[in-house]
Design a protein around this motif. Sequence first.
Motif, mmCIF file in Angstrom:
data_model
loop_
_atom_site.group_PDB
_atom_site.id
_atom_site.type_symbol
_atom_site.label_atom_id
_atom_site.label_comp_id
_atom_site.label_asym_id
_atom_site.label_seq_id
_atom_site.Cartn_x
_atom_site.Cartn_y
_atom_site.Cartn_z
ATOM 1 N N ASN A 100 -10.744 -5.856 9.496
ATOM 2 C CA ASN A 100 -9.973 -6.798 8.734
ATOM 3 C C ASN A 100 -9.703 -6.193 7.358
ATOM 4 O O ASN A 100 -10.430 -5.678 6.767
ATOM 5 C CB ASN A 100 -11.257 -7.952 8.524
ATOM 6 N N GLY A 101 -8.381 -6.160 7.099
ATOM 7 C CA GLY A 101 -8.047 -5.704 5.942
ATOM 8 C C GLY A 101 -7.050 -6.759 5.185
ATOM 9 O O GLY A 101 -6.635 -7.666 5.576
ATOM 10 N N LYS A 102 -6.684 -6.314 3.729
ATOM 11 C CA LYS A 102 -5.895 -6.916 2.819
ATOM 12 C C LYS A 102 -5.104 -5.998 2.146
ATOM 13 O O LYS A 102 -5.631 -4.911 1.480
ATOM 14 C CB LYS A 102 -6.748 -7.948 2.202
ATOM 15 N N ILE A 103 -3.849 -6.422 1.999
ATOM 16 C CA ILE A 103 -3.063 -5.401 1.026
ATOM 17 C C ILE A 103 -2.470 -6.073 -0.342
ATOM 18 O O ILE A 103 -2.169 -7.228 -0.088
ATOM 19 C CB ILE A 103 -1.725 -5.134 1.915
ATOM 20 N N LEU A 104 -2.876 -5.353 -1.382
ATOM 21 C CA LEU A 104 -2.547 -5.943 -2.576
ATOM 22 C C LEU A 104 -1.447 -4.859 -3.293
ATOM 23 O O LEU A 104 -1.645 -3.856 -3.002
ATOM 24 C CB LEU A 104 -3.771 -5.883 -3.625
ATOM 25 N N ASP A 105 -0.656 -5.447 -4.373
ATOM 26 C CA ASP A 105 0.229 -4.727 -5.204
ATOM 27 C C ASP A 105 -0.756 -4.195 -6.299
ATOM 28 O O ASP A 105 -1.640 -4.838 -6.749
ATOM 29 C CB ASP A 105 1.228 -5.676 -5.967
ATOM 30 N N THR A 106 -0.614 -2.687 -6.365
ATOM 31 C CA THR A 106 -1.630 -2.071 -7.511
ATOM 32 C C THR A 106 -1.385 -2.610 -8.928
ATOM 33 O O THR A 106 -2.348 -2.715 -9.456
ATOM 34 C CB THR A 106 -0.952 -0.545 -7.553
ATOM 35 N N GLU A 107 -0.124 -3.091 -9.256
ATOM 36 C CA GLU A 107 -0.064 -3.553 -10.562
ATOM 37 C C GLU A 107 -0.324 -5.032 -10.811
ATOM 38 O O GLU A 107 -0.889 -5.046 -11.836
ATOM 39 C CB GLU A 107 1.512 -3.323 -10.944
ATOM 40 N N THR A 108 0.065 -5.844 -9.881
ATOM 41 C CA THR A 108 0.053 -7.152 -10.322
ATOM 42 C C THR A 108 -1.241 -7.706 -9.365
ATOM 43 O O THR A 108 -1.836 -8.942 -9.718
ATOM 44 C CB THR A 108 1.307 -8.189 -9.756
ATOM 45 N N GLY A 159 -1.210 -11.615 2.911
ATOM 46 C CA GLY A 159 -1.617 -10.133 2.583
ATOM 47 C C GLY A 159 -2.670 -9.592 3.532
ATOM 48 O O GLY A 159 -3.192 -8.390 3.682
ATOM 49 N N LYS A 160 -3.128 -10.280 4.631
ATOM 50 C CA LYS A 160 -4.115 -10.106 5.339
ATOM 51 C C LYS A 160 -3.648 -9.498 6.844
ATOM 52 O O LYS A 160 -2.632 -9.898 7.233
ATOM 53 C CB LYS A 160 -5.012 -11.354 5.708
ATOM 54 N N PHE A 161 -4.438 -8.720 7.509
ATOM 55 C CA PHE A 161 -4.028 -8.269 8.811
ATOM 56 C C PHE A 161 -5.437 -8.269 9.415
ATOM 57 O O PHE A 161 -6.687 -7.965 9.071
ATOM 58 C CB PHE A 161 -3.137 -7.196 8.731
ATOM 59 N N GLN A 162 -5.401 -7.943 10.813
ATOM 60 C CA GLN A 162 -6.572 -7.737 11.752
ATOM 61 C C GLN A 162 -6.064 -7.035 12.962
ATOM 62 O O GLN A 162 -4.989 -7.216 13.715
ATOM 63 C CB GLN A 162 -7.165 -9.057 12.196
ATOM 64 N N PHE A 163 -7.083 -6.076 13.380
ATOM 65 C CA PHE A 163 -7.197 -5.399 14.569
ATOM 66 C C PHE A 163 -8.234 -5.633 15.647
ATOM 67 O O PHE A 163 -9.201 -5.732 14.734
ATOM 68 C CB PHE A 163 -6.751 -3.745 14.570
ATOM 69 N N GLY A 164 -8.028 -5.724 16.765
ATOM 70 C CA GLY A 164 -9.302 -5.756 17.604
ATOM 71 C C GLY A 164 -10.074 -4.644 17.846
ATOM 72 O O GLY A 164 -10.080 -3.818 16.968
ATOM 73 N N ASP A 165 -10.387 -4.438 19.187
ATOM 74 C CA ASP A 165 -11.355 -3.193 19.525
ATOM 75 C C ASP A 165 -10.464 -1.876 19.077
ATOM 76 O O ASP A 165 -9.309 -1.620 19.572
ATOM 77 C CB ASP A 165 -11.502 -3.091 20.982
ATOM 78 N N LYS A 213 -10.813 6.514 6.081
ATOM 79 C CA LYS A 213 -12.039 6.255 6.223
ATOM 80 C C LYS A 213 -11.983 4.545 6.290
ATOM 81 O O LYS A 213 -11.773 3.558 5.143
ATOM 82 C CB LYS A 213 -12.888 6.525 4.993
ATOM 83 N N ILE A 214 -12.440 4.019 7.436
ATOM 84 C CA ILE A 214 -12.052 2.450 7.772
ATOM 85 C C ILE A 214 -13.367 1.857 7.922
ATOM 86 O O ILE A 214 -14.313 2.261 8.615
ATOM 87 C CB ILE A 214 -11.174 2.310 9.011
ATOM 88 N N THR A 215 -13.875 0.921 7.119
ATOM 89 C CA THR A 215 -15.026 -0.100 7.323
ATOM 90 C C THR A 215 -14.295 -1.273 8.002
ATOM 91 O O THR A 215 -13.288 -1.821 7.980
ATOM 92 C CB THR A 215 -15.824 -0.224 5.923
ATOM 93 N N GLY A 216 -15.448 -2.213 8.236
ATOM 94 C CA GLY A 216 -15.038 -3.447 8.946
ATOM 95 C C GLY A 216 -14.076 -4.215 8.175
ATOM 96 O O GLY A 216 -13.156 -4.649 8.496
ATOM 97 N N ILE A 217 -14.249 -4.364 6.599
ATOM 98 C CA ILE A 217 -13.704 -5.279 5.850
ATOM 99 C C ILE A 217 -13.258 -4.540 4.628
ATOM 100 O O ILE A 217 -14.055 -3.994 4.019
ATOM 101 C CB ILE A 217 -14.325 -6.663 5.720
ATOM 102 N N PHE A 218 -11.630 -4.447 4.270
ATOM 103 C CA PHE A 218 -11.588 -3.475 3.159
ATOM 104 C C PHE A 218 -10.120 -4.164 2.431
ATOM 105 O O PHE A 218 -9.620 -4.794 3.245
ATOM 106 C CB PHE A 218 -11.284 -2.123 3.686
ATOM 107 N N THR A 219 -10.005 -3.407 1.408
ATOM 108 C CA THR A 219 -8.592 -3.791 0.944
ATOM 109 C C THR A 219 -7.788 -2.411 0.393
ATOM 110 O O THR A 219 -8.437 -1.431 -0.084
ATOM 111 C CB THR A 219 -8.797 -4.446 -0.580
#
Length: 788
Positions: free
Chosen positions: A26-34, A63-69, A90-96
């Motif tokens: 489970n991830g989330k993408i943000l703009d570095t500046e804003t 800005g969210k996404f998800q992958f299964g197995d 380096k991927i953890t379960g939930i990250f930004t």
Amino acid sequence: MSFRLWTLIMLLFLSFFAANAQTTINGKILDTETKTELSQVEISLFSIPGNKLIQKTITDSLGKFQFGDRGQGVFLEAKKGGYETKRLDKITGIFTIEMTPVSKAIDEVVIQSRPRNIKLNDGNRIMTVAGNKDFKTSTHILEVLRKTPGVTVDPEDGIFIGGRISPAIFVDGKPLVMSPQEIQAYLRSLSPEMVESIEVNTNPSSRYDAEFKGIIDIRLKKNGNLGWKGAYNGNVSVNRFNYRENSINGSYNTEKIVYQMQFGYNDGISTYRYNALQRLANTNVMRTNTYQIDEGKAYTAQAGIDYRLNDKNRIGVNLRGNFRNNDRMRTGSLYTTNKDESQLVFNTGSENPTDYRQDNYGITTDYSFNNKNFKLNFLGNYLLVSNKQKDDFTNKDLPTSQLLSYWKSDLFNKINIYAAQIDASQKVKNANFEMGIKYSDTRTTNNIRYDTLSVNNQFVFDPTRSNMFSYKEQILAGYLAYSQKFDKFQINAGIRVENTKSISNAVSSDSIVSRNYLKWLPSFSINYTFNKSNELSLSYSRKITRPVFSQLNPFRFYFSPLNYWIGNPYLQPSFTSQIKGTYRYKNWIASLAIGKESDVMVRYPRYDPKTNVLEYLGTNLPYRNFANLEISFPLKITKWWNVSTQLVGYYNYEFRPYLDEVFAMKIYNYEVRLNQVFSLPGGYTVNLFANYESKTGNSLYIIKPRYTVDLSIQKSWFENRLNTKISYNNIFDSYDQRLVFRHKQIIDNQFTHWWDSQRLLLAVSYNFGGSKYQGKEIQRSEEEIRAR
């Protein structure tokens, strides 16, 4: 059971749980500046070793996404135009993940093209709204439109494109047709976060109603998840008085059914001022001052259901109501002297309290069938509008307080509209064929009674002011359209035919006007894409503009006891032919439109020096020629400073017979808009918007230059669920409209309209619920806008 055995079982359970918890990303993408969420980011999941693609997805509007197995040994790659590609090993379960906008250094100043928030579709501008920095500080979509290239919003919140065209407002491809006040209220209920994009179409094809000289299509965010979602939007504007607007939207989405509801409540006070100075050769000089306080309340309610029967069939029903109460007090004075202003002729004051009520009910049904390359759509509408208004008009001599005149009015107006249309399309290889048919029936009745106070202090029926008027209109229309792509070329062609039957019956003046005419209205466009950065579009269309009910009704609409305008039941529809060319280079867009309108509907003044009455009459001009050139380009000065610039030039030539003379001249004017956005530390966004309009006018009037400057600040909280904004609009109170009559040998007349557009505005919006926001399209017919 021993302690060791219990410990072993718990360790095995925890290890199993941890292993399964790691299978979902489970991830989330943000703009570095804003620090704002980025939608439509392409996320790819690769295996290690071998860099083999496993899965691919895109981020949603949050800005969210998800992958299964995911298995073992993987890495992520995030891509979006205008941003540096990001890799995460380096991927953890939930990250930004934070993505950095691409920049190129030029000496000490960074100037580059910004991420592409604008594109073309058949020559029409499409502007991204959600996530666009230009609109982060905008309170609602009406403010977004003020900053949208090619669109103008006046002090009364009227919307125009191409200089003077009042466009149809669409939502998700379907017309949103109401009275101007209802449209404004609906657009204020939509925050920028609810809207995916806005498309501005200044040359619609034949598949659209011939009335539509221009279209603004607002695309709402769609609900991709099951569950419910809601949003509250509220704002208060502070000037001399306060005005409050509140709306709440809710939707619940199941696998087959979408339920929607919307409620709104607005109330407050707005003000308006009108000042005029009139001089006529060898007659009096009259100064008019009018001040209006409008206290209004509006309630809106809407409920809809959208049912997907199966993969091919879908049906929807929408019910709506709008209820408006307005208590208006208009006070005025007429100060009149002789020609050299040495002697007072009369000094009068007037009062005009008004009680206005409107009830608006509507129902929409729509059905769609989609089977491979064939599509069929049906849309049905019914609208009932009931208007009631009571007025008192008193006119007194101010020095003596003597009552000069007193009359009352009682108005009842009722509008019924029925409309149905069927559209079908068939795709054959890379060609698309469309056809459709539409029928509409509009019936309007108007009955206003005036009673005048007689010398015996009794109110007596006044037939000179009273009015009974009915209007019936039936339109049967059909169209054929064809489009096909040839490599880099896209060709669109269509023909529309509309047969109009109408009867206007001015019962009070015993005048009946019947019309029956059929018109063919073609359109054509060609688009050529050189590459991803360059494209060119050319289009042609012919349109019709029918007079609305108020323009046809031969009744005096009073501004003051000596100032009113009158409808003309003999007005003819006007026809407009236009050619438009649009070119895009990256984010720079330039468009040029030229055309001719025949039987132009306008109003002209007529002054009676004996009674000091100034009335405005409706008529058709033989023709006018027009052109407009628009250029828009965004720049990124630094990482925290973005600028959008719009330059618009207009040309207008009217051929106007007036009082046994012909007045015709070429009018040139221009408009400049500058929208600056500053992204500050702490997630604050500051917006400085400036708009300048040069001197303009027509063959009779000069309109003086005017400008406006707005300042606003925005801040998001709680992962963007809560948005707060504060704006100071029209800082210098400089957006009034000043007009001067050109031909002083006829009438030396100048007047000013002032609206309370200088205001401090506080706004808040809050999104709640478990799924992405969806706003279902409100489907209405084009006839409703002309029945207002």
